[in-house]
Design an enzyme around this catalytic site. Structure first.
Site, PDB file in Angstrom:
ATOM      1  N   HIS A   1       2.872  30.556 -11.965  1.00 20.57           N
ATOM      2  CA  HIS A   1       1.427  30.408 -11.769  1.00 20.57           C
ATOM      3  C   HIS A   1       0.847  31.607 -11.038  1.00 20.57           C
ATOM      4  O   HIS A   1      -0.349  31.862 -11.080  1.00 20.57           O
ATOM      5  CB  HIS A   1       1.115  29.153 -10.951  1.00 20.57           C
ATOM      6  CG  HIS A   1       1.588  27.895 -11.593  1.00 20.57           C
ATOM      7  ND1 HIS A   1       1.106  27.456 -12.808  1.00 20.57           N
ATOM      8  CD2 HIS A   1       2.503  26.974 -11.208  1.00 20.57           C
ATOM      9  CE1 HIS A   1       1.700  26.321 -13.118  1.00 20.57           C
ATOM     10  NE2 HIS A   1       2.554  26.009 -12.168  1.00 20.57           N
TER      11      HIS A   1
ATOM     12  N   HIS B   1      -0.154  35.381  -1.900  1.00 22.13           N
ATOM     13  CA  HIS B   1      -0.088  35.424  -3.365  1.00 22.13           C
ATOM     14  C   HIS B   1      -1.437  35.864  -3.923  1.00 22.13           C
ATOM     15  O   HIS B   1      -2.383  36.061  -3.164  1.00 22.13           O
ATOM     16  CB  HIS B   1       0.318  34.047  -3.916  1.00 22.13           C
ATOM     17  CG  HIS B   1      -0.670  32.984  -3.579  1.00 22.13           C
ATOM     18  ND1 HIS B   1      -0.502  32.116  -2.526  1.00 22.13           N
ATOM     19  CD2 HIS B   1      -1.878  32.686  -4.112  1.00 22.13           C
ATOM     20  CE1 HIS B   1      -1.542  31.309  -2.455  1.00 22.13           C
ATOM     21  NE2 HIS B   1      -2.406  31.644  -3.398  1.00 22.13           N
TER      22      HIS B   1
ATOM     23  N   HIS C   1      -4.550  35.930  -7.215  1.00 21.70           N
ATOM     24  CA  HIS C   1      -5.235  35.336  -8.363  1.00 21.70           C
ATOM     25  C   HIS C   1      -5.877  36.479  -9.141  1.00 21.70           C
ATOM     26  O   HIS C   1      -6.459  37.382  -8.540  1.00 21.70           O
ATOM     27  CB  HIS C   1      -6.283  34.334  -7.884  1.00 21.70           C
ATOM     28  CG  HIS C   1      -5.667  33.186  -7.132  1.00 21.70           C
ATOM     29  ND1 HIS C   1      -5.214  32.046  -7.756  1.00 21.70           N
ATOM     30  CD2 HIS C   1      -5.373  33.035  -5.816  1.00 21.70           C
ATOM     31  CE1 HIS C   1      -4.687  31.222  -6.851  1.00 21.70           C
ATOM     32  NE2 HIS C   1      -4.765  31.806  -5.665  1.00 21.70           N
TER      33      HIS C   1
ATOM     34  N   HIS D   1      -4.469  35.581  -1.186  1.00 24.50           N
ATOM     35  CA  HIS D   1      -4.464  34.465  -0.230  1.00 24.50           C
ATOM     36  C   HIS D   1      -3.260  34.562   0.694  1.00 24.50           C
ATOM     37  O   HIS D   1      -2.118  34.517   0.229  1.00 24.50           O
ATOM     38  CB  HIS D   1      -4.432  33.117  -0.966  1.00 24.50           C
ATOM     39  CG  HIS D   1      -5.730  32.795  -1.646  1.00 24.50           C
ATOM     40  ND1 HIS D   1      -5.828  31.880  -2.669  1.00 24.50           N
ATOM     41  CD2 HIS D   1      -6.983  33.265  -1.429  1.00 24.50           C
ATOM     42  CE1 HIS D   1      -7.096  31.801  -3.049  1.00 24.50           C
ATOM     43  NE2 HIS D   1      -7.817  32.640  -2.318  1.00 24.50           N
TER      44      HIS D   1
ATOM     45  N   THR E   1      -4.454  24.847  -5.869  1.00 23.27           N
ATOM     46  CA  THR E   1      -3.542  24.432  -6.934  1.00 23.27           C
ATOM     47  C   THR E   1      -3.113  22.997  -6.636  1.00 23.27           C
ATOM     48  O   THR E   1      -3.169  22.565  -5.484  1.00 23.27           O
ATOM     49  CB  THR E   1      -2.286  25.322  -6.976  1.00 23.27           C
ATOM     50  OG1 THR E   1      -1.656  25.310  -5.693  1.00 23.27           O
ATOM     51  CG2 THR E   1      -2.634  26.754  -7.356  1.00 23.27           C
TER      52      THR E   1
END
Ligand SMILES: *[C@@H]1O[C@H](CO)[C@@H](O)[C@H](O)[C@H]1NC(C)=O
Ligand SMILES: *[C@@H]1O[C@H](CO)[C@@H](O)[C@H](O)[C@H]1NC(C)=O
Length: 327
Positions: A104, A132, A134, A159, A252
């Site tokens: 993801h 991580h 996005h 993040h 998430t």
């Protein structure tokens, strides 16, 4: 050649309804990644897209205090408690242990118990676990941030996830301020003034980090980080005094409403080429949840600087001129 040389039209029967039948799996079959961002045609019923995340078992994704959100700067409320953060070991060049392709996102795992964040209006000390990203697509005009500011979506978002030091992860996930996430919007440096002056500080760090992505092309692969690289190196000289604050959730599943959100106003600047390496190597695109309803929540902002800040006013007036001359 199967179809062209034999002039046989597609020779498979379309899928038929399940009609209540169960499909079972042998114990060795790995559990499927039950949720996703984009529709994977053919995988329907196995994967839940964001608008269906609330249907996942144990999910809070349908709650009233979800993240991300659009931050409307016209409605934010100034709050004097939002002071400076204390970042512990953000400058440690051995704090990043490994990088994982989770299926993801790309996640940088930190050495346990080393990195911390406190201050910044937080009521506790938080232990930083991982950060991580996005992102959108490989194209130059792609957008992929989760938070938007006045409806503007940025190319990427980083993040940094921390957990209250006095709680276990399980406890933190059930506590309204159990987690603190620092969100940094990422964009390409477009202002040609002072390109070298502003962004050179972190360019090497991003080159080093993204260099690892070609080693984790497969989902669930992990690579150890051996280069010297710190979180400060990646953030560069971005202003960390000026930010938005609100209460929200993980973005998430299970979307736990356990997050004190900080979204910094100034974006981190990263080369477009390096941003493209995320979708290119991970192989998936548009890994962001759309903005959720703000509902009755208040979004707070740090107070506007009352004075000229650290340094005389003329420095701020003169620097752009100097850069315009030399860049
Ligand atoms: C499918 O599984 C459920 C739950 O295990 C069970 O109640 C149901 O009878 C099963 N249906 C069929 C057709 O086997
Ligand atoms: C300032 O923000 C905190 C949460 O960070 C909130 O509890 C408090 O009520 C806010 N104060 C004002 C004056 O809005």
């Amino acid at each position: 050649r199967f179809s062209t040389d034999n002039s046989i039209a597609p020779n498979y029967r379309p899928i038929q309804p399940l009609n209540g039948r169960n499909i079972t799996a042998s114990p060795a079959t790995p559990p499927p990644h039950l949720w996703c961002y984009e529709d994977h045609s053919g995988m329907y019923q196995l994967y839940y897209t964001p608008s269906h995340w609330f249907e996942l078992s144990g999910s809070q994704c349908g709650g009233e205090s979800q993240s991300p959100i659009d931050i409307s700067t016209y409605t934010v409320v100034e709050n004097g408690t939002l002071n400076s953060f204390t970042f512990t070991n953000f400058d440690n060049k051995h704090a990043i242990k490994s990088i994982i392709n989770t299926g993801h996102t790309v996640q940088c795992v930190l050495e346990e118990g080393l990195v911390e964040a406190s201050g910044g209006g937080l009521s506790h000390v938080y232990s930083t676990l991982q950060f991580h990203f996005h992102w959108g697509t490989e194209s130059a005009d792609s957008v992929g941030s989760e938070h938007t500011v006045d409806q503007k979506q940025y190319p990427m978002e980083m993040h940094i996830v921390s957990k209250r030091k006095d709680l276990t992860l399980d406890e933190a996930l059930k506590t309204p301020d159990g987690l603190a996430v620092l969100g940094f919007l990422i964009e390409v440096k477009t202002d040609i003034h002072c390109k070298t002056f502003n962004s050179a500080s972190n360019a090497e760090a991003w080159k080093t980090l993204t260099h690892y992505l070609s080693d984790i092309r497969n989902v669930e692969s992990e690579v150890e980080v051996t280069d010297e690289i710190s979180i400060d190196d990646l953030l560069g000289n971005v202003n960390r005094e000026s930010y938005f604050r609100y209460s929200g959730s993980l973005t998430t599943p299970s979307c736990n409403e356990a997050v004190v959100w900080t979204v910094f106003k100034e974006s981190v600047k990263v080369d477009q080429d390096l941003m493209a390496t995320f979708p290119k190597n991970a192989g998936y695109h548009n890994v962001f949840r759309p903005a959720q309803a703000v509902n009755s929540r208040k979004i707070f902002t740090t107070a506007a600087a009352t004075g000229p800040g650290p340094g005389p006013v003329w420095v701020y007036l003169l620097l752009p001129c100097l850069c315009a001359l030399f860049c």
